[in-house]
Design a protein around this motif. Structure first.
Motif, PDB file in Angstrom:
ATOM      1  N   LEU A 363       0.948  -1.183   0.190  1.00 58.38           N
ATOM      2  CA  LEU A 363      -0.009   0.050  -0.219  1.00 58.38           C
ATOM      3  C   LEU A 363       0.801   1.304  -0.027  1.00 58.38           C
ATOM      4  N   VAL A 368      -1.860   3.018   4.891  1.00 61.81           N
ATOM      5  CA  VAL A 368      -1.939   2.014   5.734  1.00 61.81           C
ATOM      6  C   VAL A 368      -3.024   1.996   6.683  1.00 61.81           C
ATOM      7  N   ALA A 392       3.818  -6.203   9.626  1.00 55.46           N
ATOM      8  CA  ALA A 392       3.818  -5.278   8.530  1.00 55.46           C
ATOM      9  C   ALA A 392       5.282  -4.852   8.452  1.00 55.46           C
ATOM     10  N   LEU A 394       6.197  -1.853   7.869  1.00 60.42           N
ATOM     11  CA  LEU A 394       5.533  -0.570   7.762  1.00 60.42           C
ATOM     12  C   LEU A 394       6.287   0.447   6.922  1.00 60.42           C
ATOM     13  N   GLY A 397       5.413  -0.240   3.292  1.00 60.05           N
ATOM     14  CA  GLY A 397       4.053  -0.231   2.967  1.00 60.05           C
ATOM     15  C   GLY A 397       3.545  -1.749   2.814  1.00 60.05           C
ATOM     16  N   ASN A 398       4.486  -2.559   3.381  1.00 57.81           N
ATOM     17  CA  ASN A 398       4.097  -4.248   2.970  1.00 57.81           C
ATOM     18  C   ASN A 398       3.307  -4.479   4.249  1.00 57.81           C
ATOM     19  N   LEU A 399       2.053  -5.030   4.084  1.00 56.96           N
ATOM     20  CA  LEU A 399       1.351  -5.775   4.901  1.00 56.96           C
ATOM     21  C   LEU A 399       0.905  -7.107   4.860  1.00 56.96           C
ATOM     22  N   TYR A 401      -1.531  -9.706   5.972  1.00 58.97           N
ATOM     23  CA  TYR A 401      -2.633  -9.307   6.432  1.00 58.97           C
ATOM     24  C   TYR A 401      -3.290 -10.761   6.602  1.00 58.97           C
ATOM     25  N   GLY A 429      -3.181   0.095  -3.852  1.00 60.45           N
ATOM     26  CA  GLY A 429      -2.246  -0.912  -3.590  1.00 60.45           C
ATOM     27  C   GLY A 429      -1.924  -2.095  -4.680  1.00 60.45           C
TER      28      GLY A 429
END
Length: 479
Positions: A363, A368, A392, A394, A397-399, A401, A429
């Motif tokens: 994202l 986020v 994440a 953070l 921007g990589n989660l 989930y 994203g």
């Protein structure tokens, strides 16, 4: 996967491959167990056999044999993938386990040339003997091979500063699906002589060819590191804090990792880890800065290195401003290791519960918090009893989930994935950040990837692998 009528009988195939690599290096039946499932256990298969070449020449001969006899083949590294990219029912698996040579290291140029089967931690250990590091870092680095990491364009915790595997690679050696060897082992930082073909194979997940060697960029070993856990009441101020930390340290932040309260609680329960703070916080962030500068390593009268003092100063200001609620700064390597162990246990505590729906998404940094607020109600509407679990990178921007649904049917799984994809799309994203596509995200590719881009990808696949034998059924959904 179905064998073609022209393929030789399994016994003949094994004999032919044994002539190439030696009978001791062709595994069949129960001896293929190591290569018959992925790390998660979600994907299982029975290969025709596993062949373990020791050189690029042997890989070329194996691939040529499979190509000429219409036998599907699947490259295999450390088997640490999460997307089903090494499923190989009735195929010949080509393992890199014997290709473990460090071909050369050039400290002054800060590069290292390696076989594709070299373990990532081994690359770093060799580099450190020369005061250098290979900064690709993730939980499986002690068993993951560099060939697999390149084929998935692996990311990890240090992407914020050093980039993903693609950014750390100058050149590759590749065996094409027909057995030809393409030497792209360039040590050049600049080369505009046509298309940069290595980028087809980095991130190609072994569908276009098998990486057998690589030229990798190294970096100077940091003279000092500063590591801390930060407690926050909400996620929104985190990006501003990251920016202030970058400014204060001259861009020295290497990792900025997000762990919500649910993650901390599960880590304490499952791994026996300690709470990072006396009081629980909804948002927990691991931050690490590193510097090669002597001035940053120089200690004050209290023995505090300048970089650590800088980190403490920014965190103190953030506390006064109300942006953070707590912070713990590592004072020694043992405390730093404890902080990193908490983060790197993520895969073990994520995949210890089934059923699960794993999502690896990217994202825009500022989106986020809004994504997390928007996605949870969508999932609850589909499956009110489901739970989510988040970890994440953070800073980039990589989660990761993950959803734990109340039932395991494929229809619900795909509906949940599609709902997450829609929210990801709304926030600009991507449904795939660092784990690759494999087979797990084929439906996502069909739904979300630009149709023209998919056509171009299929054209590239058809041009390099017209028989469709190299890692078939992965990455490219059927038209």
């Amino acid at each position: 996967m179905t064998l073609t009528p022209t393929a030789p009988a399994p016994e003949a195939c094994v004999l032919a491959l044994s002539d190439i690599v030696g009978a001791a290096h062709v595994r069949t039946g129960p001896d293929t167990a190591k290569w018959s499932r992925d790390w998660t256990g979600l994907y299982q298969w029975q290969p025709r056999c596993v062949v373990l070449p020791a050189s690029t020449a042997e890989v070329s001969a194996v691939v040529t044999y499979c190509h000429d006899n219409d036998i599907p083949m699947v490259p295999a590294g450390g088997m640490t993938g999460l997307t089903g990219a090494t499923q190989a029912e009735a195929a010949v698996m080509i393992g890199l386990d014997r290709m473990r040579s460090v071909r050369a290291i050039k400290p002054d140029a800060q590069i290292i040339l390696v076989d594709a089967g070299v373990i990532i931690d081994t690359i770093n250990e060799v580099a450190m003997e020369h005061g250098l590091v290979f900064p690709l870092s993730f939980g499986a680095r002690g068993s993951a091979m560099i060939g697999g990491a390149l084929s998935t364009n692996a990311g990890g915790s240090n992407v914020l500063r050093y980039g993903s595997a693609r950014a750390l690679c100058l050149g590759v050696e590749v065996v094409l699906p027909d057995g030809r060897v393409m030497d792209l082992m360039s040590e050049l930082r600049k080369d505009n002589s046509g298309l940069d073909l290595k980028h087809l194979f980095i991130g190609g997940e072994g569908t276009l060819g098998l990486i057998t060697g690589a030229v990798l960029k190294l970096s100077s070993e940091p003279a000092v590191r500063a590591t801390a856990m930060i407690g926050m009441d909400r996620l929104a101020p985190a990006l501003g804090l990251l920016n202030r930390l970058q400014e204060a340290t001259g861009g020295a932040i290497e990792a900025f990792e997000y762990m919500p309260r649910t993650y901390i609680a599960k880590h304490v329960d499952k791994c026996g880890g300690r709470e990072p703070f006396d009081d629980a916080h909804p948002v927990n962030i691991l931050v690490e800065a590193a510097s090669t500068r002597a001035d940053d390593a120089r200690a004050d009268a209290d023995g505090t290195p300048a970089l650590l003092a800088t980190l403490q100063g920014v965190l103190a200001d953030a506390f006064e401003a109300g942006d953070i609620s707590d912070a713990t700064v590592a004072q020694n390597e043992g405390q730093r290791t404890e902080m990193w162990t908490r983060r790197e246990d993520a895969a073990e505590i994520t995949f210890d519960r089934h059923p699960l729906i794993d999502n690896d998404i990217a994202l825009p940094l500022e989106q986020v918090p809004a994504f997390l607020d928007a996605v949870a109600p969508r999932i609850r509407a589909l499956d009110p009893g489901s739970e989510d679990f988040i970890i994440a990178h953070l800073g980039d921007g990589n989660l990761h989930y993950t959803v734990y649904p109340t039932r395991s049917d494929a229809e619900l799984k795909d509906a949940v994935k599609e709902a997450i994809e829609e929210v990801v799309r709304d926030f600009g994203g991507s449904f795939s950040a660092e784990h690759g596509v494999g087979t797990a995200k084929l439906n996502s590719m069909t739904r979300r990837k630009d149709a023209v881009a998919l056509d171009v990808m299929r054209s590239v696949k058809a041009a390099l692998d017209p028989k469709g034998l190299m890692n078939p059924g992965k990455v490219f959904p059927n038209a």
